[in-house]
Write an enzyme that holds these catalytic residues in place. Structure first.
Site, short mmCIF file in Angstrom:
data_model
loop_
_atom_site.label_atom_id
_atom_site.label_comp_id
_atom_site.label_asym_id
_atom_site.label_seq_id
_atom_site.Cartn_x
_atom_site.Cartn_y
_atom_site.Cartn_z
N LYS A 175 66.21 13.32 38.72
CA LYS A 175 65.27 12.34 39.26
C LYS A 175 66.05 11.10 39.72
O LYS A 175 66.66 11.12 40.78
CB LYS A 175 64.19 12.02 38.23
N HIS B 130 61.38 10.41 32.70
CA HIS B 130 60.62 9.52 33.57
C HIS B 130 60.87 8.05 33.23
O HIS B 130 60.00 7.20 33.39
CB HIS B 130 59.13 9.86 33.49
N SER C 248 54.59 11.28 32.21
CA SER C 248 54.67 11.42 33.66
C SER C 248 53.32 11.48 34.35
O SER C 248 53.21 11.08 35.51
CB SER C 248 55.48 12.67 34.01
#
Length: 395
Positions: free
Chosen positions: A241, A210, A182
């Site tokens: 996310k 991610h 990340s």
């Protein structure tokens, strides 16, 4: 690191799959033995799946006769006491389908998923080999377990091989890595990691927080991007996310592993189930991804637009083709001041410096979203150029 591609050529002759299948078969045998021991001890915990709205009376899957009495406050009970709803089970099945794995288990966050995995799976007979720049949640999860711990240099396959050779004396060997890192936006060399794992009879664990939802042709993540979906044993990822943006995490992998986690993972047993609204949002996000790759393709195009324009302007962008785009500046004070001036121009970006990143590696981290327009991308680049010149980061 070995020069050029010489080490790749040396690795890919390995009869791929033979040792990996052996390691997976060994894992399944160990897990089935653990599960049988729990059943034999009479401590097996069967989950009760609620199929109705919450209230003084509820319906439970598999129980005939309509309503079951429910006298305590549902909201204040942990999963071990109250069970979960059918929407949670449906989401777990959908996650497993999305990742093409056998089963999945939900957690309040991926931090909890990482905290629960290693302690439940690994014993003092086992070993875990971790990339030195893995996310803090992986590091903390590994600290909780009693396995032998090896740390290899970031993305350094020669060092990982040396550590795997050293770890051959242990029962299970688990290589743990972020799929996409990340802070730097770089991607783990999964093909090489999986090849080494196959060669040395190890298993592969990957954190995909991610990557899930936007890497790979259909957004299934780093293993899809690099063509090794059948070689990564365990995946942990987040719903907080790309898949909804609120909270929640999960583990997906072999069915017996998920069954063991339901019995042993402390963050699962002693936490509340996810709120229904979060479950619904995540489920819809997965439906969109599995229905079309339009969003994924749009993200890739916007990411490339930003990266190419910033590099043409003279900035250094870390990583490769990832929507996390770290603008490398080096100086912590410069990164902070530029980020503040970007905010004054209506661009929300964050400056990162030590101890979040190494000294001398300060940067402004930009994250490209599917909802950004090309005009948004161009305006961001223009602001960076203006602020960069103002602070002497560009000539």
């Amino acid at each position: 690191m070995w020069p050029g591609n010489a080490w790749r050529a040396a690795l890919f002759w390995v009869p791929r799959g033979r040792r990996a299948q052996s390691a997976l078969a060994q894992l399944r045998g160990i897990l089935e033995g653990e599960l049988e021991g729990i059943r034999g001890a009479g401590t097996w915990k069967s989950e009760r799946v609620i199929t109705s709205r919450q209230g003084p009376h509820i319906r439970v899957d598999g129980v005939s006769g309509g309503n079951a009495p429910f006298r305590e406050s549902f909201q204040d009970l942990s999963r071990a006491c109250a069970g979960m709803e059918s929407i949670h089970k449906n989401l777990e099945a959908k996650i497993a389908r999305f990742h093409q794995r056998e089963d999945a288990i939900l957690y309040p966050s991926c931090y909890d998923a990482n905290a629960g995995l290693f302690e439940a799976l690994l014993t003092p007979e086992d070993a875990v080999l971790s990339d030195e720049l893995n996310h803090a949640s992986i590091i903390d999860g590994i600290r909780l377990c009693k396995a032998h711990k090896y740390r290899y240099r970031h993305l350094d396959m020669a060092d990982l091989e040396a550590k795997l050779q050293e770890a051959q004396k242990h029962r299970l060997r688990l290589v743990a890595t972020d799929g996409a890192f990340s802070m730097d936006g770089d991607i783990a060399p999964l093909q090489e990691i999986c090849c080494l794992a196959s060669r040395y009879g190890a298993l592969v664990f990957m954190d995909e927080c991610h990557a899930t939802g936007f890497l790979g042709p259909t957004g299934r993540g780093t293993d899809e991007l690099l063509g090794v979906m059948d070689q990564v044993t365990i995946i942990n990822s987040t719903l907080g996310k790309a898949l909804g943006g609120a909270s929640g995490g999960y583990t997906t992998g072999p069915g017996p592993l998920v069954s063991l986690l339901r019995q042993r993972a402390r963050p699962y047993l002693f936490s509340n189930s996810l709120p229904p609204a979060v479950v619904g949002c995540a489920s819809k996000a997965l439906d969109l991804l599995m229905g079309s790759n339009t969003i994924v393709q749009s993200m890739a195009a916007k990411t490339q637009r930003f990266r190419s324009k910033m590099e043409a302007a003279g900035f250094t962008i870390s990583g490769a083709s990832h929507p996390i785009c770290p603008v490398m500046l080096g100086d912590a004070r410069l990164a902070s001041r530029m980020a503040d001036d970007m905010l004054k121009r209506g661009i929300f970006v964050i400056g990162f410096s030590y101890p979040v990143v190494p000294k001398g590696k300060a940067r402004i981290r930009v994250q490209i979203s599917a909802v950004h327009s090309e005009e948004d991308i161009d305006r961001c680049v223009e602001a960076f150029v203006e602020v960069g010149r103002l602070h002497g980061a560009l000539p």
